[in-house]
Design a protein around this motif. Structure first.
Motif, PDB file in Angstrom:
ATOM      1  N   LEU A 182       0.835  -1.204   0.000  1.00  0.00           N
ATOM      2  CA  LEU A 182       0.000   0.000   0.000  1.00  0.00           C
ATOM      3  C   LEU A 182       0.875   1.262   0.000  1.00  0.00           C
ATOM      4  CD1 LEU A 182      -2.748   1.385   0.125  1.00  0.00           C
ATOM      5  CD2 LEU A 182      -2.746   1.054   2.609  1.00  0.00           C
ATOM      6  N   LEU A 183       1.919   1.266   0.826  1.00  0.00           N
ATOM      7  CA  LEU A 183       2.799   2.444   0.863  1.00  0.00           C
ATOM      8  C   LEU A 183       3.482   2.658  -0.486  1.00  0.00           C
ATOM      9  CD1 LEU A 183       4.597   2.613   4.332  1.00  0.00           C
ATOM     10  CD2 LEU A 183       2.385   3.500   3.619  1.00  0.00           C
ATOM     11  N   LYS A 184       3.891   1.555  -1.107  1.00  0.00           N
ATOM     12  CA  LYS A 184       4.554   1.680  -2.419  1.00  0.00           C
ATOM     13  C   LYS A 184       3.584   2.292  -3.430  1.00  0.00           C
ATOM     14  CE  LYS A 184       7.649  -2.209  -1.757  1.00  0.00           C
ATOM     15  NZ  LYS A 184       7.737  -3.659  -1.954  1.00  0.00           N
ATOM     16  N   ILE A 185       2.342   1.904  -3.348  1.00  0.00           N
ATOM     17  CA  ILE A 185       1.345   2.454  -4.281  1.00  0.00           C
ATOM     18  C   ILE A 185       1.099   3.937  -3.976  1.00  0.00           C
ATOM     19  CG2 ILE A 185      -1.111   2.345  -4.930  1.00  0.00           C
ATOM     20  CD1 ILE A 185      -0.812  -0.754  -4.714  1.00  0.00           C
ATOM     21  N   ILE A 186       0.994   4.253  -2.696  1.00  0.00           N
ATOM     22  CA  ILE A 186       0.753   5.645  -2.307  1.00  0.00           C
ATOM     23  C   ILE A 186       1.891   6.554  -2.780  1.00  0.00           C
ATOM     24  CG2 ILE A 186       0.708   7.186  -0.277  1.00  0.00           C
ATOM     25  CD1 ILE A 186      -0.971   5.058   1.131  1.00  0.00           C
ATOM     26  N   THR A 187       3.124   6.026  -2.715  1.00  0.00           N
ATOM     27  CA  THR A 187       4.272   6.870  -3.069  1.00  0.00           C
ATOM     28  C   THR A 187       4.623   6.780  -4.549  1.00  0.00           C
ATOM     29  OG1 THR A 187       5.724   5.057  -2.434  1.00  0.00           O
ATOM     30  CG2 THR A 187       5.311   6.747  -0.777  1.00  0.00           C
TER      31      THR A 187
END
Ligand SMILES: Nc1ncnc2c1ncn2[C@@H]1O[C@H](COP(=O)(O)OP(=O)(O)OP(=O)(O)O)[C@@H](O)[C@H]1O
Ligand SMILES: [Mg+2]
Length: 330
Positions: free
Chosen positions: A45-50
């Motif tokens: 999720l963090l990778k997608i957000i960033t």
């Protein structure tokens, strides 16, 4: 003000759906934690957000002109440069201003400029304005900030001229964290920043983040860290996400209450099902009651079933949590 919004994010790896219809918002100055078991999809999720990874569906909307820094899980800093040089790279803008100021000072001492009253007065005005800008942006503090952050993250005994590439994995991870903090972005996104920190470093980081001016989104298995820092918890489970307002302890309490309500509703419905089934069994064959029994049977078939806690139900999820011990993992 909402700084960033992830809307209906879905992501699969092969046949495995890791994220399903995930929504998340980051508000100005908010401190939010993301929790979930290993493999729940927190890092994804963090990778997608960033923007490091593309979602299969959904979108990430970012407010205009906001800065984001991201420290990946175990993402150590890689560089052939020295520790100090890498930390200075968070302040290139200020260093540029500083160089301009030094050049202006040189020109002020130039006899030809001094002889030209108009040019000299203009130079003094420009110098004053640039100095004020430099000061407002923290120009007189950035070296002290670097030292403070390096000290807080356990580099106090280190020669800052040491090249980064000879450091250990843990040291590189702490340096990546230091670099992220010094960048002072509007949103700081940290994936398990407390790994490789001792108690002193952890306490220092908690205090630093508490007084941080921007928003913080952090993945952590450390309940004490989350309790100290966060005001919002996002719970990732079975690909879905639930937002709770409060710190980690508040989240555990709310989740427990929901589980209890769920179990109560489940038991109540099971009793009703048993009663209805008994009615149907006794009346379905009798001529004068068969219509009523059939109608009850239909109701039973259409009934949206409440399930026991821990199972999926009606779009909402309830599950048991395993709070982590400090320095351990959840
Ligand atoms: N690039 C990839 N290719 C295939 N599967 C992946 C990839 N990245 C992640 N996964 C899988 O997706 C799932 C979620 O991984 P992710 O790293 O997001 O979990 P996590 O919640 O961060 O776990 P942890 O707490 O252990 O860090 C895992 O099953 C993982 O194996
Ligand atoms: Mg992870």
């Amino acid at each position: 003000m909402i700084l960033l919004q992830a809307v209906r994010i879905a992501k699969s790896f092969g046949a495995r759906r890791v994220l399903n219809n995930v929504n998340l918002i980051i508000q100005e100055g908010e401190r939010a934690g993301i929790v979930g078991v290993n493999g729940a999809g927190k890092s994804t999720l963090l990778k997608i957000i960033t923007g490091a990874l593309s979602p299969d569906a959904g979108e990430v909307i970012k407010a205009k002109d906001i800065s984001v820094s991201y420290m990946a899980q175990d993402g150590g800093l890689e560089s052939g440069q020295s520790i100090w040089h890498e930390m200075l790279s968070a302040f290139t803008h200020l260093i540029g201003l500083e160089q301009q100021l030094r050049e202006m000072e040189k020109r002020m001492g130039d006899p030809t400029v001094m002889a030209d009253g108009k040019q000299y007065r203009q130079l003094l005005r420009d110098y004053d304005s640039l100095s004020a800008d430099f000061e407002n942006k923290g120009g007189f503090e950035y070296e002290a900030n670097i030292r403070g952050v390096l000290h807080g993250l356990n580099f106090r005994d280190m020669d800052y001229n040491t090249p980064v590439n000879i450091l250990s994995g843990g040291q590189k991870t702490r340096l990546a964290l230091a670099r992220c903090l010094l960048g002072a972005p509007d949103i700081l996104i940290l994936d398990e920043p407390t790994n490789y920190l001792d108690m002193d470093n952890l306490t220092w980081l908690e205090q630093y983040l508490q007084s941080y001016r921007g928003a913080v989104l952090v993945v952590s298995h450390d309940r004490y860290f989350l309790d100290t820092l966060t005001k919002v918890i996002y719970d990732l489970d079975n690909g879905g996400i639930t937002r709770y307002t409060g710190n980690y302890t508040g989240f555990i309490r709310q989740k427990k209450e929901m589980q209890e309500q769920q179990l109560k509703a489940y038991k109540k419905q099971q009793e009703e099902i048993a009663r209805t089934e008994e009615f149907v069994r006794r009346n379905i064959a009798a001529k004068d009651t068969t219509r009523r029994a059939q109608s009850r049977l239909k109701t039973l078939e259409k009934m949206e079933r409440v399930t026991r806690a821990g199972e999926r139900t009606q779009g909402k999820r309830f599950f048991l949590c395993c709070p982590a011990k400090r320095a351990g993992s959840a």
